[in-house]
Design an enzyme around this catalytic site. Structure first.
Site, PDB file in Angstrom:
ATOM      1  CD  GLU A 275      -2.930  -0.906  -0.012  1.00  0.00           C
ATOM      2  OE1 GLU A 275      -3.516   0.179  -0.155  1.00  0.00           O
ATOM      3  OE2 GLU A 275      -3.069  -1.867  -0.801  1.00  0.00           O
ATOM      4  CD1 TRP A 278      -1.146  -0.543  -4.314  1.00  0.00           C
ATOM      5  CD2 TRP A 278      -1.544   0.940  -5.929  1.00  0.00           C
ATOM      6  NE1 TRP A 278      -1.803  -1.194  -5.332  1.00  0.00           N
ATOM      7  CE2 TRP A 278      -2.054  -0.303  -6.339  1.00  0.00           C
ATOM      8  CE3 TRP A 278      -1.684   2.041  -6.780  1.00  0.00           C
ATOM      9  CZ2 TRP A 278      -2.689  -0.494  -7.559  1.00  0.00           C
ATOM     10  CZ3 TRP A 278      -2.310   1.861  -8.008  1.00  0.00           C
ATOM     11  CH2 TRP A 278      -2.804   0.597  -8.382  1.00  0.00           C
ATOM     12  CD1 TRP A 360     -13.389  11.028 -14.233  1.00  0.00           C
ATOM     13  CD2 TRP A 360     -11.901  11.860 -12.816  1.00  0.00           C
ATOM     14  NE1 TRP A 360     -12.359  11.531 -14.986  1.00  0.00           N
ATOM     15  CE2 TRP A 360     -11.415  12.043 -14.139  1.00  0.00           C
ATOM     16  CE3 TRP A 360     -11.117  12.305 -11.750  1.00  0.00           C
ATOM     17  CZ2 TRP A 360     -10.199  12.654 -14.415  1.00  0.00           C
ATOM     18  CZ3 TRP A 360      -9.889  12.918 -12.030  1.00  0.00           C
ATOM     19  CH2 TRP A 360      -9.440  13.080 -13.348  1.00  0.00           C
ATOM     20  CD1 TRP A 383     -10.992  11.077  -5.931  1.00  0.00           C
ATOM     21  CD2 TRP A 383     -12.912  10.452  -6.879  1.00  0.00           C
ATOM     22  NE1 TRP A 383     -11.995  11.277  -5.015  1.00  0.00           N
ATOM     23  CE2 TRP A 383     -13.186  10.912  -5.565  1.00  0.00           C
ATOM     24  CE3 TRP A 383     -13.968  10.014  -7.668  1.00  0.00           C
ATOM     25  CZ2 TRP A 383     -14.475  10.938  -5.044  1.00  0.00           C
ATOM     26  CZ3 TRP A 383     -15.255  10.035  -7.151  1.00  0.00           C
ATOM     27  CH2 TRP A 383     -15.506  10.490  -5.854  1.00  0.00           C
TER      28      TRP A 383
END
Length: 461
Positions: A275, A278, A360, A383
């Site tokens: 994570e 990321w 978005w 998003w």
């Protein structure tokens, strides 16, 4: 006249693992002083949609930074300007007034940030001030992590493999210690702009609190991270997102905590490491594609999607009145705390763009205005992932069913009951998809019908 070494703080509000600060302190000899500076630029932040919660987080972190710097004998100055152009001009005026010999700072990505720093460094050069720029937002220089063809990575998995190969030289990812004091402790009295506080704050915002939370997470929670991180009613995440956004703690400190852990190969630690990578990947993308900061999709073909931009739908979503409990609970948590659990962020974002068919970018903007932990790269990447417009995105045909997501990740309805007390009397089955309940909104739209329409629109592209 005593020379001064300036440190320009931005989203790096800490004294540990701060290369710019450490370098400036190393230059301060023979009575030289170090002066730390932060530019408070509300009109610039308005342009970037950074709202009150983000400014509240900055003030909290800056107050702690001021006291930590004072203990090191370092003065701190807050320069209030309308925008970055005037802020840099004010910084250069200060540099002249204090006989600045050097300016140390960390590199930032993004269209406006790059333009700002190019202007600032050119001004400093013209003024005869030495410039020292260090890496901070990422662990590895993005220009050095490339595919075999010498191109940027567009998928996170091969990027992660390349990122991990860099760890062969562990010293490159070792956090710096806090610099030694350059003189006796001083007293400072910085005036901070008044910023409205939130009803509740669930995240550490400053360096002192963030270091405590990092230790707590690593000692007590990280081994359960893989199994607990998706359940919003469970304290299963690091809660460090706001501290990472304003730099009260660095990615290197988090990576180091994983690498030094006696169970570093445990699935919980490896999942958290993924994570964190990321997060760095989203900054990597912003480096290579700075136009993402202009609200452009990574793949332009998706710009032709006929977004509805229905104000009534957007308002209902923003106010937690969609009639979908897990969505409304997330939006109300956001309004009260300036934070939302990551699993719920994905659910509410995908509901907005793929069920309500709202652009978005309107959701991205609302998150930017509402979040304590807003970080442009992560927000934009998240998003675009949900909207299927970005690099390494969820494919257009992946559409979360908010009811089944709610049943899976909040099976007993504890999260919903906390934020939607009007549904607290419902049983564990009804609470995810209630019939008419006095005081609670009816569903805006039929999920199955909206899903079919969205799939047809995407397929047509």
């Amino acid at each position: 006249m005593t020379a001064t070494h300036l440190v320009w703080f931005r989203n790096d509000l800490r004294t540990h693992d701060n290369a710019a600060l450490s370098h400036a302190c190393s230059l301060a000899q023979n009575g030289d002083r170090v002066l730390a500076v932060f530019l408070w630029t509300p009109e610039q932040w308005d342009q970037h949609d950074y709202g009150t919660p983000r400014r509240f987080a900055w003030v909290d972190a800056l107050k702690t930074l001021e006291h930590r710097l004072a203990a090191l004998g370092i003065e701190f100055s807050l320069l209030e300007s309308s925008d970055w152009q005037h802020g840099v001009d004010d910084l250069m005026a200060l540099a002249k007034a204090v006989n600045a010999r050097s300016l140390s700072l960390h590199r930032e990505f993004g269209w406006d940030e790059v333009q700002r720093d190019q202007y600032a460094l050119a001004c400093a050069q013209n003024a005869g001030i030495d410039r020292h720029v260090f890496e901070d937002r990422v662990t590895w220089d993005p220009s050095q992590i490339l595919t075999g063809q010498g191109e940027m990575y567009r998928v996170v998995t091969p990027y992660k493999k390349a990122w991990l190969r860099q760890l062969a030289d562990v010293s490159l990812s070792t956090p710096l210690p806090e610099p030694k004091a350059i003189g006796p402790a001083i007293q400072t009295r910085v005036h901070y702009p008044k910023v409205q506080s939130l009803a509740q704050v669930e995240l550490p915002l400053n360096e002192t609190a963030a270091l405590i939370q990092l230790d707590r997470f690593i000692d007590l929670t990280v081994t359960d991270y893989q199994t607990q991180r998706d359940f919003p009613s469970v304290d299963g995440t690091s809660k460090l997102s706001a501290a990472l956004a304003n730099g009260a703690v660095s990615l290197r400190q988090c990576f180091s905590a994983v690498l030094q852990h006696p169970k570093r190969d445990h699935p919980g630690l490896q999942t958290w490491l993924s994570e964190l990578i990321w997060r760095e990947f989203y900054h990597y993308l912003l480096y290579w594609r700075p136009e993402l900061a202009k609200h452009q999709p990574f793949y332009s073909r998706w710009d032709a999607f006929p977004w509805r931009n229905d104000k009534a739908r957007l308002d209902a979503w923003q106010n937690g009145q969609t009639g979908v409990p897990i969505v409304d609970a997330g939006m109300r948590q956001l309004a009260h705390t300036g934070w939302m659990h990551n699993r719920v962020r994905m659910i509410v974002a995908m509901y907005l763009v793929k069920i309500l068919q709202v652009d978005w970018r309107l959701g991205e903007r609302w998150f930017a205005r509402s979040l304590l932990d807003i970080d442009f790269a992560s927000n934009n990447g998240g998003w675009q992932w949900c909207a299927a417009t970005g690099v390494d995105a969820a494919p257009y045909f992946r559409i979360f069913n908010p009811v089944t997501q709610s049943q899976r990740f909040d099976p007993e309805g504890n999260y919903i009951r906390r934020w939607l007390p009007e549904l607290s009397a419902l049983d564990n089955r009804q609470i995810h998809s209630p019939d008419a309940v006095p005081g609670y909104s009816k569903p805006l739209i039929d999920y199955q019908q909206a899903r079919a329409e969205t799939l047809a629109l995407f397929k047509a592209l």
